[in-house]
Design an enzyme around this catalytic site. Structure first.
Site, PDB file in Angstrom:
ATOM      1  CB  SER A 175      -0.939  -0.054   1.211  1.00  0.00           C
ATOM      2  OG  SER A 175      -1.871   0.988   1.160  1.00  0.00           O
ATOM      3  CE  LYS A 227     -15.070  20.958   6.576  1.00  0.00           C
ATOM      4  NZ  LYS A 227     -13.658  21.196   6.209  1.00  0.00           N
TER       5      LYS A 227
END
Length: 355
Positions: A175, A227
């Site tokens: 990763s 948001k």
């Protein structure tokens, strides 16, 4: 005393205990973060760069084995011959012998060693030349995208300066760890090292239904349509889930584009699936360039290069200086683990992670 009274007394006791623990924790934080002069300036704070001669270390190890296993006369004769040969070799090769600088990076969720890495790389950019080489021994299972992206950017500084960068993976580069590893001019992996896991994830629990059952309202006010996509306590919507998946796909696409820039022959349709592979499999897929441990690489290089391990040691905090590293960890562990775990968990809620 009734059961209710007993529970009230127990609750008061726990509240007092928690208050005391928090007070002690805040006091420790204030003490540990204190700096001389109170300026917070890290210059001249006792942090230092350490350089270890690995050629000398290997030679000392070999001498120790010889001294313990050979007859005394043979030991003396062998040492004398070695010193003579070393002097002759040093004289002949001093003008053109290259240097190989070794850095260790042990990753965690927030790539917390990136601060030390940037200091070491800054020093190497001043001292090293394109004739030298940097070997990064990487052990990193990934974590936060922005932190590992910064770590990869630090390594790119070496490539931009034309200093050859070799990365050796003895255990894992998955990763975010592979995001760092792919920057290398040459990438090595041990036979059973874990490599790959090119994917992105975000996860969090949701307590909305539990709060509803208990009659607890939760309000979240935002300015900006996206948001907040998913929340911990509010009711999540299909629109919010779709937006988060869109953000994950965008991050994954950026992840793949970054890898493609530095390993252009890699078939990302095969390897950017979130899966991981071991050494030989990773080699056959093009994820790495050779199957070899960092130890073998260094032993092979010592005959024609001067090897130096470089490490940035940050200034010890007050508690560490008073009690030693082990004592400070033992004292801080009861507070550090729960507080640190909760802080990291809250900081990363809803955030994408390389995985």
């Amino acid at each position: 005393m009734t059961l209710i009274d007993a529970l009230i007394q127990y609750g008061l006791f726990m509240a007092k205990t928690l208050t005391l623990v928090l007070a002690i924790g805040l006091l420790l934080i204030v003490v540990l973060r204190a700096r001389p002069g109170g300026s917070g300036d890290d210059d001249d704070d006792g942090s230092r760069l350490e350089v270890v001669d690995l050629n000398g270390r290997y030679a000392n190890m070999a001498d120790t084995i010889k001294a313990a296993t050979l007859p005394p006369k043979m030991v003396k004769k062998a040492f004398k011959a070695e010193r003579k040969a070393e002097k002759a070799r040093a004289k002949a090769e001093a003008a053109d012998k290259r240097r190989l600088f070794v850095i260790d990076f042990h990753g965690d969720l927030m790539a917390s060693e990136v601060g030390a890495l940037r200091e070491v790389i800054s020093a190497l950019l001043i001292a090293a030349t394109p004739e030298d080489e940097v070997l990064l021994r990487l052990d990193n299972a990934g974590g936060a995208v922005h932190e590992h992206g910064l770590a990869a950017s630090q390594l790119l500084r070496l490539r931009s300066a034309g200093i050859p960068l070799t990365i050796a993976v003895d255990k894992v580069a998955a990763s975010g760890g592979y995001l760092m590893a792919c920057v290398a001019n040459r990438l090595l992996a041990a036979p059973f090292a874990v490599v790959g896991s090119i994917g992105v994830l975000a996860e969090m629990p949701n307590f909305h239904r539990l709060l509803q059952e208990k009659g607890v309202d939760f309000e979240l006010h935002t300015a900006g349509e996206h948001k907040r996509t998913l929340t911990l306590f509010g009711e999540n919507t299909d629109e919010g889930r779709a937006k988060l998946r869109e953000q994950l796909e965008e991050t994954h696409a950026q992840f793949k584009a970054f890898i493609a820039a530095y390993r252009p022959t890699l078939d990302l349709s095969k390897v950017a699936t979130g899966e991981y592979w071991h050494g030989e499999q990773a080699l056959s897929l093009g994820l790495v360039d050779a199957v070899q441990t960092s130890d073998d690489y260094l032993l092979a290089a010592r005959a024609e290069a001067d090897l130096y391990k470089v490490r940035y040691r940050a200034r010890k905090r007050l508690l560490q200086r008073l009690l030693g590293a082990d004592g400070a960890r033992a004292l801080a562990r009861p507070l550090a683990r729960p507080i640190g775990s909760v802080a990291r968990w809250l900081r990363n809620l809803g955030g994408a992670r390389c995985a």
